[in-house]
Design a protein around this motif. Structure first.
Motif, PDB file in Angstrom:
ATOM      1  N   ALA A   3       4.139  28.201  34.250  1.00  0.00           N
ATOM      2  CA  ALA A   3       4.019  27.281  33.119  1.00  0.00           C
ATOM      3  C   ALA A   3       4.914  27.742  31.985  1.00  0.00           C
ATOM      4  O   ALA A   3       5.542  26.929  31.297  1.00  0.00           O
ATOM      5  CB  ALA A   3       2.572  27.183  32.674  1.00  0.00           C
ATOM      6  N   ASP A   4       5.001  29.056  31.790  1.00  0.00           N
ATOM      7  CA  ASP A   4       5.867  29.599  30.749  1.00  0.00           C
ATOM      8  C   ASP A   4       7.326  29.267  31.029  1.00  0.00           C
ATOM      9  O   ASP A   4       8.048  28.829  30.141  1.00  0.00           O
ATOM     10  CB  ASP A   4       5.659  31.110  30.643  1.00  0.00           C
ATOM     11  CG  ASP A   4       6.483  31.726  29.521  1.00  0.00           C
ATOM     12  OD1 ASP A   4       6.470  31.169  28.399  1.00  0.00           O
ATOM     13  OD2 ASP A   4       7.132  32.748  29.771  1.00  0.00           O
ATOM     14  N   LEU A   5       7.788  29.466  32.252  1.00  0.00           N
ATOM     15  CA  LEU A   5       9.174  29.156  32.596  1.00  0.00           C
ATOM     16  C   LEU A   5       9.444  27.663  32.471  1.00  0.00           C
ATOM     17  O   LEU A   5      10.512  27.261  32.000  1.00  0.00           O
ATOM     18  CB  LEU A   5       9.506  29.619  34.011  1.00  0.00           C
ATOM     19  CG  LEU A   5       9.955  31.048  34.194  1.00  0.00           C
ATOM     20  CD1 LEU A   5      10.356  31.303  35.641  1.00  0.00           C
ATOM     21  CD2 LEU A   5      11.084  31.412  33.277  1.00  0.00           C
ATOM     22  N   ALA A 118       3.702  30.250  46.763  1.00  0.00           N
ATOM     23  CA  ALA A 118       3.273  31.647  46.671  1.00  0.00           C
ATOM     24  C   ALA A 118       4.301  32.548  45.985  1.00  0.00           C
ATOM     25  O   ALA A 118       3.975  33.672  45.610  1.00  0.00           O
ATOM     26  CB  ALA A 118       3.001  32.183  48.084  1.00  0.00           C
ATOM     27  N   ALA A 119       5.508  32.057  45.808  1.00  0.00           N
ATOM     28  CA  ALA A 119       6.592  32.907  45.302  1.00  0.00           C
ATOM     29  C   ALA A 119       6.551  33.066  43.787  1.00  0.00           C
ATOM     30  O   ALA A 119       6.210  32.125  43.070  1.00  0.00           O
ATOM     31  CB  ALA A 119       7.938  32.307  45.702  1.00  0.00           C
ATOM     32  N   PRO A 120       6.942  34.238  43.301  1.00  0.00           N
ATOM     33  CA  PRO A 120       7.163  34.377  41.862  1.00  0.00           C
ATOM     34  C   PRO A 120       8.362  33.510  41.473  1.00  0.00           C
ATOM     35  O   PRO A 120       9.284  33.321  42.270  1.00  0.00           O
ATOM     36  CB  PRO A 120       7.458  35.855  41.669  1.00  0.00           C
ATOM     37  CG  PRO A 120       7.521  36.476  43.008  1.00  0.00           C
ATOM     38  CD  PRO A 120       7.197  35.458  44.036  1.00  0.00           C
ATOM     39  N   MET A 121       8.336  33.005  40.277  1.00  0.00           N
ATOM     40  CA  MET A 121       9.409  32.149  39.801  1.00  0.00           C
ATOM     41  C   MET A 121      10.358  32.949  38.918  1.00  0.00           C
ATOM     42  O   MET A 121       9.930  33.912  38.299  1.00  0.00           O
ATOM     43  CB  MET A 121       8.828  30.969  39.005  1.00  0.00           C
ATOM     44  CG  MET A 121       8.000  30.008  39.844  1.00  0.00           C
ATOM     45  SD  MET A 121       9.026  29.092  41.023  1.00  0.00           S
ATOM     46  CE  MET A 121       8.267  29.507  42.580  1.00  0.00           C
ATOM     47  N   PRO A 122      11.619  32.567  38.861  1.00  0.00           N
ATOM     48  CA  PRO A 122      12.225  31.379  39.449  1.00  0.00           C
ATOM     49  C   PRO A 122      12.624  31.605  40.909  1.00  0.00           C
ATOM     50  O   PRO A 122      12.740  32.738  41.377  1.00  0.00           O
ATOM     51  CB  PRO A 122      13.465  31.150  38.577  1.00  0.00           C
ATOM     52  CG  PRO A 122      13.874  32.519  38.157  1.00  0.00           C
ATOM     53  CD  PRO A 122      12.574  33.293  38.006  1.00  0.00           C
ATOM     54  N   ALA A 123      12.853  30.494  41.576  1.00  0.00           N
ATOM     55  CA  ALA A 123      13.327  30.474  42.953  1.00  0.00           C
ATOM     56  C   ALA A 123      14.417  29.407  43.020  1.00  0.00           C
ATOM     57  O   ALA A 123      14.646  28.685  42.049  1.00  0.00           O
ATOM     58  CB  ALA A 123      12.180  30.142  43.908  1.00  0.00           C
ATOM     59  N   ALA A 124      15.081  29.318  44.136  1.00  0.00           N
ATOM     60  CA  ALA A 124      16.091  28.274  44.308  1.00  0.00           C
ATOM     61  C   ALA A 124      15.773  27.476  45.557  1.00  0.00           C
ATOM     62  O   ALA A 124      15.123  27.971  46.489  1.00  0.00           O
ATOM     63  CB  ALA A 124      17.489  28.876  44.400  1.00  0.00           C
ATOM     64  N   LEU A 125      16.234  26.232  45.546  1.00  0.00           N
ATOM     65  CA  LEU A 125      16.048  25.346  46.689  1.00  0.00           C
ATOM     66  C   LEU A 125      17.379  24.655  46.975  1.00  0.00           C
ATOM     67  O   LEU A 125      17.981  24.073  46.070  1.00  0.00           O
ATOM     68  CB  LEU A 125      14.971  24.300  46.381  1.00  0.00           C
ATOM     69  CG  LEU A 125      14.692  23.257  47.455  1.00  0.00           C
ATOM     70  CD1 LEU A 125      14.113  23.908  48.718  1.00  0.00           C
ATOM     71  CD2 LEU A 125      13.728  22.197  46.922  1.00  0.00           C
ATOM     72  N   TYR A 126      17.847  24.791  48.198  1.00  0.00           N
ATOM     73  CA  TYR A 126      19.049  24.093  48.653  1.00  0.00           C
ATOM     74  C   TYR A 126      18.599  22.795  49.317  1.00  0.00           C
ATOM     75  O   TYR A 126      17.696  22.802  50.154  1.00  0.00           O
ATOM     76  CB  TYR A 126      19.815  24.936  49.669  1.00  0.00           C
ATOM     77  CG  TYR A 126      20.700  25.980  49.032  1.00  0.00           C
ATOM     78  CD1 TYR A 126      22.078  25.862  49.089  1.00  0.00           C
ATOM     79  CD2 TYR A 126      20.151  27.066  48.367  1.00  0.00           C
ATOM     80  CE1 TYR A 126      22.904  26.816  48.500  1.00  0.00           C
ATOM     81  CE2 TYR A 126      20.960  28.023  47.780  1.00  0.00           C
ATOM     82  CZ  TYR A 126      22.334  27.890  47.853  1.00  0.00           C
ATOM     83  OH  TYR A 126      23.134  28.830  47.261  1.00  0.00           O
ATOM     84  N   VAL A 127      19.233  21.700  48.937  1.00  0.00           N
ATOM     85  CA  VAL A 127      18.898  20.391  49.478  1.00  0.00           C
ATOM     86  C   VAL A 127      20.174  19.717  49.983  1.00  0.00           C
ATOM     87  O   VAL A 127      21.281  20.085  49.595  1.00  0.00           O
ATOM     88  CB  VAL A 127      18.197  19.501  48.428  1.00  0.00           C
ATOM     89  CG1 VAL A 127      16.894  20.136  47.971  1.00  0.00           C
ATOM     90  CG2 VAL A 127      19.108  19.210  47.243  1.00  0.00           C
ATOM     91  N   GLY A 128      20.005  18.732  50.833  1.00  0.00           N
ATOM     92  CA  GLY A 128      21.168  18.014  51.350  1.00  0.00           C
ATOM     93  C   GLY A 128      20.750  16.795  52.118  1.00  0.00           C
ATOM     94  O   GLY A 128      19.675  16.225  51.885  1.00  0.00           O
ATOM     95  N   VAL A 140      11.288  26.299  38.874  1.00  0.00           N
ATOM     96  CA  VAL A 140      10.662  27.097  37.816  1.00  0.00           C
ATOM     97  C   VAL A 140       9.142  27.063  37.857  1.00  0.00           C
ATOM     98  O   VAL A 140       8.493  27.920  37.250  1.00  0.00           O
ATOM     99  CB  VAL A 140      11.161  26.684  36.403  1.00  0.00           C
ATOM    100  CG1 VAL A 140      12.662  26.927  36.276  1.00  0.00           C
ATOM    101  CG2 VAL A 140      10.807  25.243  36.088  1.00  0.00           C
ATOM    102  N   ALA A 141       8.571  26.098  38.568  1.00  0.00           N
ATOM    103  CA  ALA A 141       7.114  26.030  38.678  1.00  0.00           C
ATOM    104  C   ALA A 141       6.748  25.232  39.924  1.00  0.00           C
ATOM    105  O   ALA A 141       7.427  24.260  40.273  1.00  0.00           O
ATOM    106  CB  ALA A 141       6.502  25.366  37.440  1.00  0.00           C
ATOM    107  N   VAL A 142       5.672  25.658  40.571  1.00  0.00           N
ATOM    108  CA  VAL A 142       5.164  24.961  41.753  1.00  0.00           C
ATOM    109  C   VAL A 142       3.650  24.979  41.673  1.00  0.00           C
ATOM    110  O   VAL A 142       3.051  26.002  41.350  1.00  0.00           O
ATOM    111  CB  VAL A 142       5.607  25.647  43.068  1.00  0.00           C
ATOM    112  CG1 VAL A 142       5.114  24.871  44.286  1.00  0.00           C
ATOM    113  CG2 VAL A 142       7.110  25.831  43.119  1.00  0.00           C
TER     114      VAL A 142
END
Length: 184
Positions: A3-5, A118-128, A140-142
């Motif tokens: 939430a902070d991020l 379950a991951a600490p943030m931030p994370a990245a997601l590749y899409v296509g 930044v949040a899930v």
């Protein structure tokens, strides 16, 4: 921290103004995501923005695709014309967070969503599309219902419902299919 991020992302984007943190070219989404992660994780007083956004992102892109990373360590070079490789984003996020980040291919969207959850943030997601990964966003949040991310092609915070993730209807810069998660 999520939430902070997320709140910091909204503040950062607001301070940057319209188009302020939009990726400067069609190949620098991964680098723009790394620069935004750097800003979000910086001291709040220093995260007001980048004096020269375009230059910062393009310099970061060269670093992420070059023979040497930001620390001078050897890395597999990558043609900038192909965007930013996931392992370079993982290394950069790991350096920013102090946690090793790992790139995982999305074979099962439910498992990938749970991995992001379950991951600490931030994370990245590749899409296509169904054939190739084409774009990178910074997660930044899930929560169980949605993913909040920085979407560099428009320079905005975007919320993707869980159902859109599960059904490969992400609509992130026109791309729908999740390809890789980069998580710590």
């Amino acid at each position: 921290m999520d939430a902070d991020l997320s709140a910091r992302l909204v503040s950062l984007l607001r301070a940057a103004g319209p188009d302020g943190l939009r990726q400067p070219d069609r190949l620098s989404c991964g680098a723009a995501s790394v620069v935004v992660a750097r800003l979000l994780l910086a001291d709040p007083d220093s995260a007001a923005g980048v004096a020269d956004w375009r230059s910062e992102v393009l310099t970061t892109h060269r670093s992420l695709t070059g023979l040497r990373d930001h620390r001078g360590a050897t890395q597999l070079p990558w043609p900038r014309a192909l965007g930013t490789p996931p392992w370079a984003v993982a290394r950069a996020l790991g350096a920013l967070t102090g946690r090793s980040h790992r790139t995982r291919f999305v074979l099962d969207r439910d498992a990938a969503y749970r991995r992001l959850l379950a991951a600490p943030m931030p994370a990245a997601l590749y899409v296509g599309n169904r054939w190739l990964p084409r774009h990178v966003v910074l997660v930044v949040a899930v929560d169980p219902e949605r993913v909040t991310c920085y979407e560099p092609s428009r320079g905005v915070a975007t919320v993707v419902p869980r159902a859109a993730f599960d059904d490969a209807r992400l609509r992130l810069a026109g791309w729908d299919v999740p390809w890789f998660t980069v998580t710590g």
